[in-house]
Design a protein around this motif. Structure first.
Motif, mmCIF file in Angstrom:
data_model
loop_
_atom_site.group_PDB
_atom_site.id
_atom_site.type_symbol
_atom_site.label_atom_id
_atom_site.label_comp_id
_atom_site.label_asym_id
_atom_site.label_seq_id
_atom_site.Cartn_x
_atom_site.Cartn_y
_atom_site.Cartn_z
ATOM 1 N N TYR A 1 2.313 11.363 -7.686
ATOM 2 C CA TYR A 1 0.907 11.052 -7.945
ATOM 3 C C TYR A 1 0.741 10.125 -9.137
ATOM 4 N N PHE A 2 1.835 9.813 -9.809
ATOM 5 C CA PHE A 2 1.748 8.873 -10.926
ATOM 6 C C PHE A 2 1.903 7.452 -10.395
ATOM 7 N N CYS A 3 0.940 6.603 -10.691
ATOM 8 C CA CYS A 3 0.947 5.217 -10.245
ATOM 9 C C CYS A 3 0.830 4.297 -11.455
ATOM 10 N N LEU A 4 1.473 3.174 -11.365
ATOM 11 C CA LEU A 4 1.321 2.155 -12.395
ATOM 12 C C LEU A 4 -0.058 1.528 -12.275
ATOM 13 N N HIS A 5 -0.761 1.458 -13.403
ATOM 14 C CA HIS A 5 -2.107 0.892 -13.392
ATOM 15 C C HIS A 5 -2.126 -0.568 -13.808
ATOM 16 N N LEU A 6 -0.985 -1.070 -14.222
ATOM 17 C CA LEU A 6 -0.901 -2.467 -14.648
ATOM 18 C C LEU A 6 0.028 -3.219 -13.707
ATOM 19 N N GLY B 1 12.602 7.770 -2.944
ATOM 20 C CA GLY B 1 11.669 8.881 -2.896
ATOM 21 C C GLY B 1 10.262 8.509 -3.320
ATOM 22 N N SER B 2 9.839 7.322 -3.083
ATOM 23 C CA SER B 2 8.518 6.858 -3.510
ATOM 24 C C SER B 2 7.487 7.102 -2.409
ATOM 25 N N THR B 3 6.215 7.115 -2.810
ATOM 26 C CA THR B 3 5.100 7.326 -1.895
ATOM 27 C C THR B 3 4.190 6.107 -1.932
ATOM 28 N N PHE B 4 3.830 5.607 -0.754
ATOM 29 C CA PHE B 4 2.983 4.428 -0.638
ATOM 30 C C PHE B 4 1.624 4.862 -0.102
ATOM 31 N N HIS B 5 0.613 4.776 -0.982
ATOM 32 C CA HIS B 5 -0.729 5.233 -0.663
ATOM 33 C C HIS B 5 -1.556 4.057 -0.144
ATOM 34 N N GLY B 6 -1.678 3.947 1.166
ATOM 35 C CA GLY B 6 -2.499 2.886 1.744
ATOM 36 C C GLY B 6 -1.995 1.496 1.471
ATOM 37 N N MET C 1 -2.132 6.442 7.693
ATOM 38 C CA MET C 1 -2.695 5.139 7.354
ATOM 39 C C MET C 1 -3.372 4.522 8.576
ATOM 40 N N GLU C 2 -4.342 3.672 8.331
ATOM 41 C CA GLU C 2 -5.020 2.979 9.420
ATOM 42 C C GLU C 2 -4.156 1.878 10.017
ATOM 43 N N SER C 3 -3.196 1.348 9.264
ATOM 44 C CA SER C 3 -2.286 0.320 9.768
ATOM 45 C C SER C 3 -0.943 0.476 9.065
ATOM 46 N N ASP C 4 0.109 -0.012 9.707
ATOM 47 C CA ASP C 4 1.445 0.123 9.144
ATOM 48 C C ASP C 4 1.658 -0.868 8.007
ATOM 49 N N THR C 5 2.637 -0.532 7.154
ATOM 50 C CA THR C 5 2.985 -1.384 6.022
ATOM 51 C C THR C 5 3.837 -2.551 6.492
ATOM 52 N N LEU C 6 3.445 -3.754 6.135
ATOM 53 C CA LEU C 6 4.182 -4.960 6.493
ATOM 54 C C LEU C 6 5.099 -5.349 5.343
ATOM 55 N N ILE C 7 6.375 -5.555 5.643
ATOM 56 C CA ILE C 7 7.345 -6.005 4.646
ATOM 57 C C ILE C 7 7.566 -7.495 4.861
ATOM 58 N N THR D 1 0.222 1.809 -4.867
ATOM 59 C CA THR D 1 -1.002 1.401 -4.188
ATOM 60 C C THR D 1 -0.864 -0.045 -3.729
ATOM 61 N N ASP D 2 -1.828 -0.492 -2.950
ATOM 62 C CA ASP D 2 -1.708 -1.802 -2.306
ATOM 63 C C ASP D 2 -1.686 -2.948 -3.304
ATOM 64 N N ASP D 3 -2.430 -2.847 -4.397
ATOM 65 C CA ASP D 3 -2.500 -3.954 -5.345
ATOM 66 C C ASP D 3 -1.265 -4.065 -6.231
ATOM 67 N N LEU D 4 -0.372 -3.082 -6.182
ATOM 68 C CA LEU D 4 0.824 -3.102 -7.022
ATOM 69 C C LEU D 4 2.071 -3.559 -6.277
ATOM 70 N N CYS D 5 1.995 -3.715 -4.965
ATOM 71 C CA CYS D 5 3.171 -4.057 -4.165
ATOM 72 C C CYS D 5 3.283 -5.554 -3.892
ATOM 73 N N ASP D 6 2.477 -6.332 -4.561
ATOM 74 C CA ASP D 6 2.597 -7.784 -4.488
ATOM 75 C C ASP D 6 3.393 -8.248 -5.702
ATOM 76 N N PHE D 7 4.645 -8.636 -5.476
ATOM 77 C CA PHE D 7 5.535 -8.999 -6.567
ATOM 78 C C PHE D 7 5.633 -10.514 -6.730
#
Length: 495
Positions: A232-237, A274-279, A303-309, A255-261
């Protein structure tokens, strides 16, 4: 003219240019060396003696007072040690170094003789507490820890910092006192998920931990590893760095806004454990070359749609178990090797949510290849399943052509009653050279291994002409293994 009394006087008279005689005062024995020049700087001599620099003069034969001064200077020197000759038959004794360097034979401190860069590298392997404690070893070690090339900050792994408060104070001072412009290659932050930690810190002061991470990124760190067992701990920055090349996360939520590298243009290695991807809708990076998902990462089953890599430069992919709907793999033209393990069982029950979710998702039919399409450019491929390979079976309906596939490893999920899987994959692999079937045994242990090769007279036209051998690994040749061997024999493959 000089009188007789003048000629018979003491030798303390010196002739001058005007041929007049005048007495030369002699300095006192002791006060002459200290009193006039007591305020001047001194230079060290042997032993504990000191001498004013202004009183060091060369003795002069024409100056009697200079001879007396030289004698006083000689008295202040330490007496010379007598030279001792070795006994008869013994080799001469070698004189030791006087520069303070420890010789290897003497068992001295060889570590301190290393250059600073080497010591900074050695300190990078120590926990942060132990690295800081080296400041008491010697004066040279006082500030070395501030420029160590690595930081290993651990909590709850047997260290002496028992309370969260002391740990926070230590890390704050550690980051503030560190030299800002010193090179930081690696930083590892490991926090064991204890009740006190979650209560007093992670769930109340998440901003503080995020600021630590931002400060570490400002130090131009290259490799960053975060191990926080709290889904439940997520990076906010967002992660923004021009120097990051490796990122590894254990037990964090995303979260979705943190997975854009895209803000890390030099990132090449990315690991999720062991990570969790919330939406999360998409995981993207244009520079990424190595991507790994391990220890049952959760892709949010509802989720409403699958995660795209989306990683077009990817060279290596590892997807070892997952929960929830599997991610969709976009095109990877540079892919060399891939390892995928499907944990789902699948069944023929029409009421099973897993099977329904595989075919129909929120009212529309799922009619596209999810995993295998993105792997079509791989050269080395491993497809494993703990059960029946439900997702692999679904993708075989739109099976792509593996134009670059050289080696392939499958386990017992490919042994279906009519051998549809083997037949389909072999026909869609035109340059396949080696096929390994790991049947009914736990990899990599097996007792039997059978190697089959083509009979040139009975070669099948539907199978790759480059296929050199097929290895069958198993515990025992039972009825299921015998059926596989019989099926391979239809293609002209003999053991």
């Amino acid at each position: 003219m000089l009188s007789a009394s003048a000629l018979s006087g003491p030798a303390s008279l010196t002739p001058t240019r005007d041929s007049r005689l005048r007495p030369v005062p002699r300095p006192p024995r002791s006060a002459g060396l200290r009193t006039p020049l007591a305020r001047r700087p001194t230079i060290p001599l042997l032993g504990h003696c000191r001498l004013h620099s202004a009183t060091v003069r060369r003795p002069s034969k024409q100056h009697p007072a200079g001879e007396k001064l030289a004698r006083d200077h000689h008295c202040l020197r330490a007496p010379a040690r007598p030279h001792r000759r070795p006994p008869a038959g013994m080799p001469p004794r070698k004189r030791g170094k006087v520069d303070g360097a420890a010789s290897p034979d003497a068992g001295g401190d060889r570590i301190s003789a290393l250059p600073d860069d080497a010591l900074h590298h050695l300190l990078s392997f120590l926990p942060a507490e132990d690295a800081v404690r080296t400041c008491v070893l010697a004066r040279r070690w006082r500030h070395l820890w501030k420029s160590a090339t690595g930081l290993r900050i651990w909590f709850g792994y047997g260290n002496e910092l028992q309370s969260v408060k002391k740990f926070r104070e230590f890390v704050i001072h550690l980051l503030l006192l560190r030299k800002r412009h010193s090179s930081l290659h690696t930083c590892e932050l490991r926090l064991r998920n204890s009740a006190s930690l979650c209560t007093h810190w992670l769930r109340k002061d998440r901003l503080g931990l995020n600021l630590w991470i931002r400060h570490i990124l400002d130090c131009e760190v290259r490799t960053l590893r975060l191990k926080i067992r709290d889904p439940y701990f997520c990076l906010h920055l967002p992660l923004v760095s021009q120097h990051l090349t490796t990122l590894a996360f254990v037990g964090l939520g995303w979260t979705d806004d943190l997975c854009d590298f895209s803000n890390c243009p030099n990132l090449e290695h990315l690991e999720f454990d062991g990570s969790t991807f919330h939406g999360v809708q998409q995981i993207s990076s244009k520079s990424l070359k190595y991507l790994s998902f391990s220890n049952n990462c959760d892709f949010d089953f509802y989720m409403e749609s699958d995660t795209l890599i989306c990683t077009p430069s990817l060279v290596s992919l590892r997807l070892d178990k997952h929960s929830g709907s599997p991610p969709i793999l976009d095109s990877m033209p540079s892919l060399k090797e891939a390892f995928l393990r499907d944990p789902f069982m699948g069944c023929d029950d029409q009421d099973c949510y897993t099977c329904i979710h595989d075919k129909v998702q929120f009212g529309y039919e799922y009619n596209k290849c999810v995993l295998l399409q993105g792997l079509s450019e791989a050269e080395n491929l491993t497809l494993m399943s703990d059960y029946k390979g439900a997702h692999f079976f679904r993708d075989l309906e739109w099976c792509p052509t593996f134009n670059n596939l050289r080696t392939l490893l499958l386990n017992e999920w490919c042994v279906d009653p009519d051998f549809y899987v083997l037949n389909c994959i072999l026909k869609h692999s035109p340059v396949l050279e080696k096929l390994t079937l790991h049947l009914f045994t736990k990899a990599p242990q097996h007792k039997l291994e059978m190697i089959g090769r083509y009979n040139q007279m009975e070669r099948s036209a539907t199978i790759s002409k480059h296929l050199k051998e097929i290895r069958v690994q198993c515990e025992v040749v039972n009825n299921k293994v015998y059926k596989v061997l019989k099926f391979l024999g239809t293609f002209g493959i003999q053991s």
